[in-house]
Scaffold this active site. Structure first.
Site, PDB file in Angstrom:
ATOM      1  N   LEU A  58       0.863  -1.176   0.000  1.00 22.81           N
ATOM      2  CA  LEU A  58       0.000   0.000   0.000  1.00 22.81           C
ATOM      3  C   LEU A  58       0.898   1.223   0.000  1.00 22.81           C
ATOM      4  O   LEU A  58       1.977   1.208   0.606  1.00 22.81           O
ATOM      5  CB  LEU A  58      -0.892   0.033   1.252  1.00 22.81           C
ATOM      6  CG  LEU A  58      -1.981  -1.026   1.408  1.00 22.81           C
ATOM      7  CD1 LEU A  58      -2.676  -0.854   2.754  1.00 22.81           C
ATOM      8  CD2 LEU A  58      -3.001  -0.945   0.281  1.00 22.81           C
ATOM      9  N   ASP A  59       0.460   2.287  -0.656  1.00 20.89           N
ATOM     10  CA  ASP A  59       1.209   3.530  -0.613  1.00 20.89           C
ATOM     11  C   ASP A  59       1.364   3.995   0.831  1.00 20.89           C
ATOM     12  O   ASP A  59       0.522   3.702   1.692  1.00 20.89           O
ATOM     13  CB  ASP A  59       0.493   4.621  -1.421  1.00 20.89           C
ATOM     14  CG  ASP A  59       0.511   4.344  -2.913  1.00 20.89           C
ATOM     15  OD1 ASP A  59       1.398   3.591  -3.364  1.00 20.89           O
ATOM     16  OD2 ASP A  59      -0.359   4.873  -3.614  1.00 20.89           O
ATOM     17  N   ARG A  60       2.394   4.765   1.065  1.00 25.17           N
ATOM     18  CA  ARG A  60       2.678   5.256   2.411  1.00 25.17           C
ATOM     19  C   ARG A  60       1.480   5.957   3.029  1.00 25.17           C
ATOM     20  O   ARG A  60       1.155   5.743   4.212  1.00 25.17           O
ATOM     21  CB  ARG A  60       3.883   6.208   2.359  1.00 25.17           C
ATOM     22  CG  ARG A  60       4.351   6.719   3.714  1.00 25.17           C
ATOM     23  CD  ARG A  60       5.588   7.592   3.540  1.00 25.17           C
ATOM     24  NE  ARG A  60       6.165   7.958   4.818  1.00 25.17           N
ATOM     25  CZ  ARG A  60       7.312   8.625   4.944  1.00 25.17           C
ATOM     26  NH1 ARG A  60       7.992   8.983   3.869  1.00 25.17           N
ATOM     27  NH2 ARG A  60       7.779   8.930   6.150  1.00 25.17           N
TER      28      ARG A  60
END
Length: 242
Positions: A58-60
């Site tokens: 998942l993106d940050r």
């Protein structure tokens, strides 16, 4: 030092474990985020006392369900499921403007190396609000709470697709609206992206059982949802998963 509390474990058996990742936490070390010294992989490893292997990412700034395998060999099987779109993923996002009740975004995306890939996202609108503040030329501002189900798994697909249809996700940089993002930062001290992975479904690689995992909103998503005036609700499984 870490500012993250122990990770919220939302699923665990002898082979797999899933957490509700908070906004701002990297999955693992990355050269593009040299400022970070805390990662989900190490936090979870230290928390449960076992090595863990991330099955996807998942993106940050994206919160929500993050799945790990507890064995390296098993992780290859799970990664294959993700790569072959055999895992059902649902996200919630707060976006600019009023979105249609339902729609399908079929828009190819170009990778960094120039390769163009087919990308399809289904959208369903859960709620719409008109907030009593002005970000642009209008006296009020409109927002939608949407449920997004990617049919393909391209990098930044949901972010790019929502920007493509002129309903960017609030807090998204660089694909979102700079004016909206600055307003939310200056006015509400909101410096994350309002995208949450709320549901995951897949076949267990060993038992063959259907596993369904749900994750409630993280506090910052809930705060902004309440502040903007969306109806009180928790993430639900969408109607129609065909």
């Amino acid at each position: 030092m870490s500012s993250f509390t122990p990770l919220d474990i939302v699923f665990q058996d002898d082979f797999l474990i899933a957490v509700n990742k908070p906004h701002g936490l990297l999955v693992h070390k990355s050269f593009i985020a040299a400022d970070a010294d805390v990662f989900a992989v190490q936090l979870l490893r230290d928390q449960i006392g076992k090595r863990v292997y991330p099955s996807h990412r998942l993106d940050r700034k994206t919160s929500g369900i993050l799945l790990f395998a507890l064995q390296e060999e098993l992780n290859g099987v799970m990664q294959k499921q993700f790569m072959e779109a055999e895992v059902t993923k649902h996200y919630h996002a707060i976006v600019r403007g009023y979105t249609p009740d339902e729609s399908e975004i079929d828009y190819a995306l170009k990778r960094d190396d120039g390769v163009v890939q087919q990308a399809v996202t289904r959208l369903r609108t859960l709620d719409r609000v008109e907030a009593g503040f002005s970000v642009g030329k209008h006296p009020t501002s409109r927002y939608s709470l949407v449920e997004l189900y990617p049919q393909t798994g391209r990098m930044h697909q949901l972010r790019k697709h929502m920007a493509h249809v002129f309903h960017p996700i609030i807090g998204d940089r660089p694909h979102g609206c700079n004016k909206q993002n600055k307003y939310f930062l200056d006015t509400f001290s909101m410096n994350t992206m309002l995208l949450h992975a709320c549901y995951l479904s897949f076949k267990h690689p060993l038992t063959g059982d259907t596993i369904e995992i749900r994750a409630d909103y993280q506090p910052e998503f809930s705060r902004m949802k309440q502040l903007l005036g969306f109806a009180e609700s928790r993430p639900q499984v969408p109607i129609g998963q065909e």
